[in-house]
Enzyme design. Structure first.
Site: not given
Ligand code: HXC
Length: 514
Positions: A169-170, A404-405
């Site tokens: 949880g938290g 693009g790399a």
């Protein structure tokens, strides 16, 4: 006075015993240290100064008024690691399973506030069943106060989380907001809801380890940065990481004496990259041969192995290293690698740690799986991170930098300060064969011997573009360097860039592609 001292000693003793001897023994039986023992290993000897030892919870529901433990399940304070200050909290699983009450949260908030106010990093040792169930919304409020502080402290002081028990949880959200997470192999778990709840809701049968063990988070989800064998190993590695980090975003980088001469020429670097451009090699070897004493602390070693990120030193001062790894997926950038490296570059930029990038990348990983999962947005994270970073950026292209790399990996066009390539580097829109197939498609189609025609055009493209000199002629590379001189060139560059000053245009904050 004697009475008061006796009471004081009794209370202190009570605080030190946490949830009692039986629960301490149970903790030891599981191979876990107690909250206080952990702090002894983490911090320099006798440096720990405890705060809020006598804080107790204020809950009166479910008979809680009769179950009080001084300290309320978390030990907080400050100490030193290799002589440098640190704020710490360590949750005590022997007190209500380390669960977080209103007062427990207030203690954690106190040291976080002190950390931010005084520019001192915060380390949290988490061993907690989450929100203290008996306290209801007061506990949720407490967690949220911690989260808010995690966010405000982000980029101001480094925040590090150690997960050393079952955290639910938290108790997993606060670590998720911090800069680095360490987990203990086999004895630590992180999940929002445990296996029982999973079974009830989805009818899925899954073990603690499969759902949220260190192996799962180190290699599949990427939630943890380090998976360590046992408490001692984890705390030792955490000390090692701490030594690389500045105390805050205005603190100079720590510098340690190094016996490794800056002028060391590493002849063997000339032979690491194979002649065959399609053959893999281990980029880690290059990184280790360049940096001080071969000391490279890799982060997320088991996740997105096609990119390496981590800390090292040059002339004793910290650098962040990002390096494509040709041994995995030929070093392609995919979703996981982009996210991993983007987060690391952003950490370095927050804390003024220069980024040195070693590039050998044939492009982004193609395919519908990646496209459908959003490589466009995730790949853009890395582009964004490099583009907004104002720290010194030095880039070494060791072999391929395609498409693009090439643009993304700290190219000159993304304000790379010093961009170098080794003589065998290939900088092009794509691999020669792929390029020939597209631009000479018709000619190859008409040829009698198509294979020979393809080979001829591939060679032509390679001769024209598969070298670093076209980029160098345009000034996109500052120099083509001999591999064995890489260490000295990087060191000289870092000296040159020591007082770099570069500001991005004023804005409230950027809107990176999350
Ligand atoms: C109060 C708790 C507790 C909790 C454990 N204990 N979790 N007390 N609040 N959340 C107590 C137990 O009653 C027990 O007390 C002792 O701690 C040890 O727990 P065990 O169950 O005996 O230990 P173990 O078998 O090791 O199991 C550990 C555990 C399990 C996996 C953590 O206790 C568990 O599942 N706890 C509940 C987890 C959970 O659902 N938490 C709430 C999450 S919701 P005694 O007296 O017997 O020693 C949440 C909301 C915040 O956190 C969300 C914010 C975004």
């Amino acid at each position: 006075m004697a009475d008061i001292m006796e009471r004081f000693d009794r209370l202190r003793e009570q605080a030190h015993m946490g949830g009692g001897i039986k629960r301490i023994e149970a903790q030891h039986k599981r191979g876990k240290l107690t909250a206080r023992e952990r702090l002894e290993v983490l911090l320099d000897q006798d440096s720990f100064e405890e705060m809020d030892t006598f804080v107790e919870h204020r809950c009166t529901d479910f008979g809680m008024q009769d179950q009080k433990h001084p300290g309320d399940g978390v030990v907080i304070g400050h100490g030193t690691i290799f002589g440098r200050p640190v704020m710490v909290y360590s949750q005590d699983f022997t007190v209500f399973g380390g669960s977080l009450s209103e007062t427990h949260a207030q203690k954690i908030c106190k040291i976080m506030d002190m950390g931010v106010k005084n520019g001192i990093p915060v380390i949290g040792i988490n061993d907690s069943g989450g929100a203290r169930i008996q306290e209801g919304v007061a506990s949720l409020a407490g967690y949220t106060e911690v989260f808010q502080r995690n966010v405000l402290a982000s980029g101001v002081v480094p925040q590090i989380s150690a997960i050393m028990g079952p955290c639910a949880g938290g108790s997993v959200y606060s670590p998720a907001l911090t800069d680095f997470i360490f987990m203990v192999q086999d004895n630590a778990f992180m999940f929002l809801t445990g296996p029982d709840v999973v079974r009830q809701v989805t009818h899925e049968e899954v073990t603690f380890e499969e759902l949220g063990g260190a192996s799962t988070h180190a290699s599949r989800s990427g939630v943890t940065d380090f998976a360590c064998d046992g408490d001692i190993e984890l705390l030792t590695q955490l000390r090692r990481l701490y030594a690389f980090l500045p105390l805050n975003n205005r603190d100079p980088l720590p510098v340690y004496p190094t016996g490794d001469p800056v002028h060391r020429l590493e002849e063997s670097l000339n032979h690491v990259v194979p002649d065959d451009p399609n053959k893999p090699y281990n980029m880690r070897e290059i990184v280790e041969k360049v940096v001080d004493n071969g000391d490279f602390m890799e982060i997320q070693e088991r996740f997105a192995k096609n990119i390496l990120v981590g800390f090292a030193r040059m002339e004793g001062s910290t650098i962040g290293v990002v390096a494509n790894q040709p041994m995995v997926l030929a070093g392609c950038l995919d979703i996981d690698a982009s996210i991993k490296a983007a987060r690391f570059v952003r950490f370095c930029d927050c804390f003024s740690i220069p980024v040195v990038s070693f590039v050998d990348v044939p492009g982004f990983l193609p395919g519908s799986d990646q496209e459908h999962r959003g490589i466009i947005k995730h790949g853009a994270k890395l582009l964004f991170a490099y583009a907004e970073a104002t720290v010194p950026k030095i880039t070494i292209i060791t072999r391929k930098a395609y498409g693009g790399a090439y643009c993304v990996m700290a190219s000159k066009h993304l304000r790379g300060d010093l961009n170098y390539a080794w003589p065998n580097a290939e900088i092009a829109v794509m691999g020669s064969k792929g390029a020939a197939e597209i631009i000479f498609r018709k000619e190859i189609g008409r040829a009698e011997d198509r294979d020979a025609a393809l080979q001829e055009k591939t060679d032509l493209y390679a001769e024209t573009f598969a070298n670093p000199f076209i980029a160098a002629r345009r000034g996109y590379l500052d120099d083509v360097i001999r591999p064995f001189r890489t260490r000295i060139r990087i060191a000289q560059g870092l000296q040159l860039l020591k007082n770099k000053k570069l500001d991005n245009p004023w804005k409230k904050h950027a809107n990176m592609p999350l």
